[in-house]
Write a protein that holds these residues in place. Structure first.
Motif, mmCIF file in Angstrom:
data_model
loop_
_atom_site.group_PDB
_atom_site.id
_atom_site.type_symbol
_atom_site.label_atom_id
_atom_site.label_comp_id
_atom_site.label_asym_id
_atom_site.label_seq_id
_atom_site.Cartn_x
_atom_site.Cartn_y
_atom_site.Cartn_z
ATOM 1 N N THR B 51 0.987 -1.242 -0.009
ATOM 2 C CA THR B 51 -0.048 0.065 0.043
ATOM 3 C C THR B 51 0.719 1.159 0.006
ATOM 4 O OG1 THR B 51 -1.516 -1.233 1.351
ATOM 5 C CG2 THR B 51 -1.900 0.963 1.192
ATOM 6 N N CYS B 52 2.123 1.178 0.493
ATOM 7 C CA CYS B 52 2.876 2.568 0.821
ATOM 8 C C CYS B 52 3.154 3.003 -0.644
ATOM 9 C CB CYS B 52 3.982 2.051 1.743
ATOM 10 S SG CYS B 52 5.356 3.561 1.704
ATOM 11 N N VAL B 53 2.781 4.402 -0.780
ATOM 12 C CA VAL B 53 3.317 5.075 -2.198
ATOM 13 C C VAL B 53 4.493 5.934 -1.934
ATOM 14 C CG1 VAL B 53 0.906 4.850 -2.884
ATOM 15 C CG2 VAL B 53 1.725 6.860 -1.564
ATOM 16 N N HIS B 54 5.201 5.669 -0.729
ATOM 17 C CA HIS B 54 6.284 6.309 -0.523
ATOM 18 C C HIS B 54 6.171 7.900 -0.624
ATOM 19 C CE1 HIS B 54 8.723 2.509 -1.185
ATOM 20 N NE2 HIS B 54 7.652 2.403 -1.623
ATOM 21 N N CYS B 55 5.169 8.529 -0.238
ATOM 22 C CA CYS B 55 4.638 9.814 -0.389
ATOM 23 C C CYS B 55 5.546 10.684 0.703
ATOM 24 C CB CYS B 55 3.219 10.073 -0.202
ATOM 25 S SG CYS B 55 2.738 9.639 1.351
ATOM 26 N N GLY B 56 6.234 10.052 1.722
ATOM 27 C CA GLY B 56 6.847 10.647 2.957
ATOM 28 C C GLY B 56 6.094 11.501 3.753
ATOM 29 N N LEU B 57 4.588 11.486 3.775
ATOM 30 C CA LEU B 57 3.845 12.251 4.650
ATOM 31 C C LEU B 57 4.146 11.963 6.263
ATOM 32 C CD1 LEU B 57 0.703 12.331 2.719
ATOM 33 C CD2 LEU B 57 2.029 14.379 3.259
ATOM 34 N N CYS B 58 4.502 10.720 6.349
ATOM 35 C CA CYS B 58 4.838 10.334 7.727
ATOM 36 C C CYS B 58 5.926 10.744 8.259
ATOM 37 C CB CYS B 58 4.940 8.808 7.931
ATOM 38 S SG CYS B 58 6.192 7.903 6.550
ATOM 39 N N ALA B 59 7.129 11.570 7.444
ATOM 40 C CA ALA B 59 8.305 11.562 7.945
ATOM 41 C C ALA B 59 8.344 12.691 9.073
ATOM 42 C CB ALA B 59 9.172 12.226 6.815
ATOM 43 N N PRO B 76 10.234 7.463 8.663
ATOM 44 C CA PRO B 76 9.792 6.159 8.937
ATOM 45 C C PRO B 76 9.894 5.277 7.900
ATOM 46 C CG PRO B 76 8.452 7.930 10.219
ATOM 47 C CD PRO B 76 9.381 8.276 9.181
ATOM 48 N N VAL B 77 9.688 5.808 6.823
ATOM 49 C CA VAL B 77 9.347 4.949 5.510
ATOM 50 C C VAL B 77 10.978 4.433 5.209
ATOM 51 C CG1 VAL B 77 9.608 6.407 3.684
ATOM 52 C CG2 VAL B 77 8.160 4.385 3.385
ATOM 53 N N SER B 78 12.021 5.076 5.388
ATOM 54 C CA SER B 78 13.272 4.775 5.120
ATOM 55 C C SER B 78 13.913 3.555 6.152
ATOM 56 C CB SER B 78 14.207 6.002 5.515
ATOM 57 O OG SER B 78 14.070 6.960 4.866
ATOM 58 N N MET B 118 -0.763 7.810 12.197
ATOM 59 C CA MET B 118 -1.786 9.171 12.110
ATOM 60 C C MET B 118 -1.662 10.032 10.879
ATOM 61 S SD MET B 118 -2.329 10.419 15.936
ATOM 62 C CE MET B 118 -0.939 11.332 15.711
ATOM 63 N N TYR B 119 -0.388 9.999 10.195
ATOM 64 C CA TYR B 119 -0.105 10.975 9.255
ATOM 65 C C TYR B 119 -0.064 10.257 7.917
ATOM 66 C CZ TYR B 119 0.533 14.046 13.053
ATOM 67 O OH TYR B 119 0.384 15.011 14.255
ATOM 68 N N CYS B 120 0.026 9.010 7.941
ATOM 69 C CA CYS B 120 -0.131 8.196 6.835
ATOM 70 C C CYS B 120 -1.571 8.259 6.350
ATOM 71 C CB CYS B 120 0.424 6.676 6.777
ATOM 72 S SG CYS B 120 0.064 5.804 5.710
ATOM 73 N N GLY B 123 -2.821 4.843 6.777
ATOM 74 C CA GLY B 123 -2.795 4.368 8.061
ATOM 75 C C GLY B 123 -1.749 3.234 8.281
ATOM 76 N N ILE B 124 -0.675 3.056 7.446
ATOM 77 C CA ILE B 124 0.286 2.050 7.691
ATOM 78 C C ILE B 124 0.671 2.191 9.006
ATOM 79 C CG2 ILE B 124 2.520 1.277 6.677
ATOM 80 C CD1 ILE B 124 1.324 2.264 3.918
ATOM 81 N N ASP B 125 0.723 1.116 9.677
ATOM 82 C CA ASP B 125 1.160 0.900 10.870
ATOM 83 C C ASP B 125 3.128 0.414 10.858
ATOM 84 O OD1 ASP B 125 2.009 0.527 13.713
ATOM 85 O OD2 ASP B 125 0.256 -0.875 13.985
ATOM 86 N N ILE B 126 3.654 1.573 10.750
ATOM 87 C CA ILE B 126 5.068 1.324 10.541
ATOM 88 C C ILE B 126 5.689 0.621 11.874
ATOM 89 C CG2 ILE B 126 7.348 2.849 10.700
ATOM 90 C CD1 ILE B 126 6.196 3.351 7.867
ATOM 91 N N ALA B 127 5.160 1.161 12.995
ATOM 92 C CA ALA B 127 5.683 0.420 14.235
ATOM 93 C C ALA B 127 5.628 -1.064 14.079
ATOM 94 C CB ALA B 127 5.076 1.061 15.564
HETATM 95 S S1 SF4 Z 1 3.886 5.049 5.314
HETATM 96 FE FE1 SF4 Z 1 4.448 6.980 5.049
HETATM 97 S S2 SF4 Z 1 5.547 6.966 2.720
HETATM 98 FE FE2 SF4 Z 1 4.287 5.212 3.105
HETATM 99 S S3 SF4 Z 1 2.217 5.892 2.160
HETATM 100 FE FE3 SF4 Z 1 2.124 6.076 4.493
HETATM 101 S S4 SF4 Z 1 2.899 8.025 4.980
HETATM 102 FE FE4 SF4 Z 1 3.465 7.845 2.568
#
Ligand code: SF4
Ligand code: SF4
Ligand code: SF4
Lengths: 421, 444
Positions: B51-59, B76-78, B118-120, B123-127
């Protein structure tokens, strides 16, 4: 209860004592204990001079102590508490302290078939078990779960057999834990051992073991099962001692295993607390057939009803044909017997008790801050301030009830047929 | 603000990583990676990664990234790209040295605080993804030494700090005596079957902060709560095994905790001021064991204090005068929504409160959570580098006291205060409550 034959089973209601006459003698009272035969009630209290002692049916123990706690009657009817005398600890039995003194003692355990009492103890910063005032000669740097054999003659514990430096994670994974029986450690060492348990004939000990980061198994008398599992829970011996049975996690699901072989076909999302019926005819456990739903499973067949919150250990009837357990759903407690749930629910429920003929299921229950006796789903008597588990006359028709009502401690023997109809 | 100079994260001497990778082979790595990807985490992992589109909004959400001047390696995505993602791409074919880098990222550069989710937009759960990486590290035996030691303590003693069984009881008994100097009729009822409440704590309380137990005994007594604490193992509700990836040990500890509550026949469990313990006991632990919900209701200290004040069971004699601000712990505020109750409690107890900004679920993590503080002294400079934004946030409030209803936050923020020279004090609610509450005459 042990010594049930010594109990007075004459029907009738008897006021033993006015509780005030016990509690008035102390500036504070914290624990109540009632003897298994119902004849005695004891309290532990702190006197005006800040010492502690017990009063049994109005009679004060002759000695008092700097500190005391854990007042309990043993299943054989002895009244015990843990007491501090001159800054050292000992066990007091019926008012008489043991000879030995320890830096600390805790966690009293009682034998099933004898009056033996065991405790964990600490002396000179080392740990061991003491049974009937006889401490293990060997002590260990650390000790956890200990257990007493049914005949009260042997004890086993999880012990640390090698020193472990601060944060020495490598040594930890080489294995520094083992099981000690009567103070003598097994030859094998493990990353962890937990919950040793004795066979019914007192001759064997089984325990959970961990042999690698995520490899678990069982060991019986230091002979490990050859199979490894993702996890294991508490083993039990079959009543004839021929089998050790334990839930194991195998290929992502929980299965029942005996002597290292899988014995049940169903793959559970959880399975624990195996219990044999008297005579070993049946095996029950708490199981989760689908995630978040719990029930009792008997011989690999789950009951039809499941519960969301919790199911407690199954209890078998004396004839081994029936089983019942405390269950909790949507934060309401009740009992489920043979897969049928009582209609009434309660604020709290204690373990079910079967009548001697296995026909009826009784339980102590709590509703709106008062305690009651429930039978087969309905309240039979109660409104008590305190109430102890009902005692069933073995092979008889009577029931012993012990409760506090209107400030009086009452002992009452009732015919099961009178009470339950 | 203070900089951590001359510190190279990749060269930190942590035997838990440096020594353990020496025993790894590429085959073992691949076996473990396959096990986790195929047998343990398959579906959820794939959904997130696809799902992740590498938009970087989570950074911008991540305190590590922001505190480090937006260094892209800490986005986060890195962190996911350099760990889980790489393992998937290579089907687990990586050298042991690579696992060490991945372990460093997973254990020390992400606190599993879930702010980024919260900013993705998805809602991808990076943690969660980071915790999958930690699970792989755990099965490979590559875990920071001090964090592993905490997990070993859980496994051997069922508590976090190697507390012996006698020490636990002894501590409660002397804390009871201490509290009786303040209030003669205080008790810490031990192993009282049928009490309404079991109070459970994390091991640092008996080990190093025992006065918190004495404080709670006073609060329980004044509030007239029928409570108890267990006299056997099962009293510790914390769970660092959850964060080191040792789910078997996590489950074992939680099982005993809930079994102990059931044995004592309590109607609810109240837990002390801890964030990660709440997560372990209410979410991660029960789920691993097969419970969708905790089997007996569990109330965090914030909710408990809220109920005591709201119902008038605890009344305030005179409010606390110091200028205070607050830390919203991720696991109870973002994870459970207790931010409003926390403020009600502070308003009732304190006269002079300046809120933090951003706040509630948007608050920044203190950087100590997710097991990062348990990685121990070798990684403290890393934590300090990752928490500059947190220090600035506190400094802006101008307060002298930071209220932190979480043990991890408490220790982490003490480090931040020291490192950045903030000159503030850190307090638990419990410490303030016991000072300001009305103690009825007959209680001494
Ligand atoms: S995880 Fe980060 S980079 Fe991936 S879709 Fe969500 S906000 Fe964008
Ligand atoms: S530390 Fe928090 S915000 Fe940063 S990546 Fe980890 S979970 Fe996300
Ligand atoms: S330590 Fe505190 S702020 Fe940090 S993750 Fe835990 S609860 Fe969150």
């Amino acid at each position: 209860m042990a010594d049930a034959d010594k109990v007075n089973w004459q029907t009738g209601k008897q006021e033993i004592i006015d509780i005030n006459s016990l509690t008035n003698q102390f500036k504070r009272v914290d624990e109540y204990a009632v003897s298994p035969d119902g004849d005695k009630i004891a309290v532990l209290g702190q006197a005006e001079d800040d010492t502690f002692t017990a009063i049994v049916n109005g009679e004060k123990w002759p000695e008092s102590f700097e500190l005391a706690w854990y007042l309990r009657f043993t299943p054989h009817g002895h009244l015990i508490c843990l007491a501090r005398i001159d800054d050292m600890w000992t066990l007091v039995v019926d008012g008489k302290p043991w000879e030995n003194r320890f830096e600390f003692i805790w966690n009293p355990q009682f034998a099933k078939n004898s009056p033996a009492i065991a405790l964990a103890y600490k002396s000179e910063f080392e740990y061991g078990v003491v049974v009937d005032d006889k401490p293990w000669e060997n002590r260990f740097q650390a000790m956890r779960d200990f257990t007493l054999s049914p005949d009260g003659k042997h004890t086993a514990a999880t012990v640390q057999v090698e020193p472990l430096g601060e944060a020495d994670v490598f040594k930890f994974f080489e294995g520094v834990w083992s099981v000690a029986v009567d103070g003598k450690a097994w030859d094998s060492k493990y990353i962890n051992t937990w919950r040793p348990i004795f066979s019914p004939d007192n001759s064997s000990v089984a325990a959970e073991i961990r042999t690698d980061i995520a490899d678990y198994s069982l060991s019986v008398d230091s002979r490990d099962w050859s199979q490894k599992y993702g996890c294991v829970w508490e083993p039990v011996f079959s009543p004839d001692g021929s089998k050790v049975v334990a839930p194991v996690r195998h290929e992502g699901a929980w299965r029942m295993a005996a002597n290292g072989e899988l014995i049940w076909k169903t793959r559970f999302s959880q399975l624990w607390k195996p219990q044999f019926a008297p005579g070993g005819k049946k095996l029950a456990a708490i199981g989760s057939v689908e995630f978040g739903r719990w029930t009792i499973v008997i011989d690999d067949r789950p009951w039809g009803q499941t519960f969301r919150d919790m199911v407690l250990e199954p209890v078998f009837s004396p004839d081994g044909n029936r089983a019942a357990a405390v269950v909790k759903d949507e934060n309401r407690w009740t009992i489920c017997a043979d897969g049928k749930t009582w209609h009434q629910d309660f604020d709290m429920v204690w373990d079910p008790v079967f009548t001697a003929d296995s026909a009826r299921v009784l339980a102590k229950v709590e509703k709106d801050g008062k305690y009651h006796l429930a039978a087969d789903g309905s309240l039979k008597m109660g409104g008590f301030d305190k109430f102890w588990d009902p005692v069933v006359e073995p092979d008889g028709n009577n029931l012993l009830l012990r409760y506090i009502e209107d400030g009086k401690y009452i002992r009452e023997v009732k015919k099961v047929s009178d009470l339950l109809g | 603000m203070a900089e951590v100079r001359g510190f190279d994260e990749s060269k930190v001497d942590d035997a838990g990583l440096n020594e353990s990778i020496k025993k790894l082979t590429p085959e073992k790595i691949q076996r473990v990676v396959q096990r986790v990807f195929n047998k343990e985490s398959a579906a959820r992992l794939q959904v997130y990664l696809n799902t992740c589109v590498h938009c970087g909004l989570c950074a911008e959400a991540c305190h590590t990234y922001v505190s480090r001047d937006h260094d892209p390696r800490f986005a986060p995505v890195s962190k996911v790209r350099d760990t889980i993602w790489e393992l998937i791409k290579n089907k687990g074919k990586v050298e042991p040295e690579k696992i060490k880098d991945m372990a460093r990222i997973a254990f020390t550069e992400c606190g599993a605080c879930r702010r980024c989710s919260m900013y993705c937009p998805f809602g991808i759960d990076i943690a969660y993804l980071i915790l999958v990486m930690r699970r792989i590290c755990n099965l490979l035996g590559v875990v920071p030494k001090y964090l592993q030691d905490t997990t070993n303590s859980h496994a051997a003693t069922m508590n976090q700090m190697w507390v012996h069984q006698d020490e636990w009881i002894d501590t409660l008994q002397w804390q009871e005596e201490e509290a009786q100097f303040e209030m003669p009729n205080v008790r810490i009822p031990l192993d009282k079957e049928g009490a309404d409440v079991m109070y459970s704590v994390i091991a640092p309380e008996p080990k190093i902060l025992a006065q918190l137990l004495g404080n709670m005994a006073q609060i329980m007594t004044v509030a007239g709560i029928d409570w108890t604490m267990p006299a056997t193992d099962g009293w510790d509700n914390s769970n660092m095994a959850m964060y080191s990836g040792d789910f078997e040990v996590m489950g074992r500890v939680e099982k005993l905790h809930w079994e102990t509550a059931a044995r004592l026949k309590v109607k609810k469990v109240v837990m002390g001021e801890c964030g990660h313990a709440f997560r372990g006991a209410v979410y991660d632990g029960p789920r691993w064991l097969g419970w969708q919900y905790p089997p007996i209701p569990m109330v965090h200290a914030i909710e408990f204090y809220y109920d005591l004040l709201k119902s008038g069971r605890i009344k305030v004699k005179e409010k606390y005068k110091e200028h205070v601000t607050v830390q919203d712990p991720c696991n109870t505020v973002r994870g459970r929504g207790l931010g409003h109750k926390l403020r009600y409690v502070i308003d009732q107890l304190c006269e002079n409160f300046t809120d933090i900004d951003p706040r509630f679920e948007h608050n920044y993590c203190c950087g100590a959570g997710g097991g990062t503080i348990n990685c121990g002294p070798p990684w403290k400079p890393t934590r300090m580098r990752s928490t500059r934004v947190k220090a600035e946030q506190f400094e802006r409030t101008g307060a002298g006291v930071i209220i932190t209803p979480c043990h991890n936050c408490h220790s982490g923020i003490e480090d931040i205060v020291g490192h950045y020279g903030l000159g503030m004090h850190v307090k638990f609610i419990n410490e303030i409550m016991v000072d300001v509450m009305e103690k009825p005459e007959d209680m001494g």
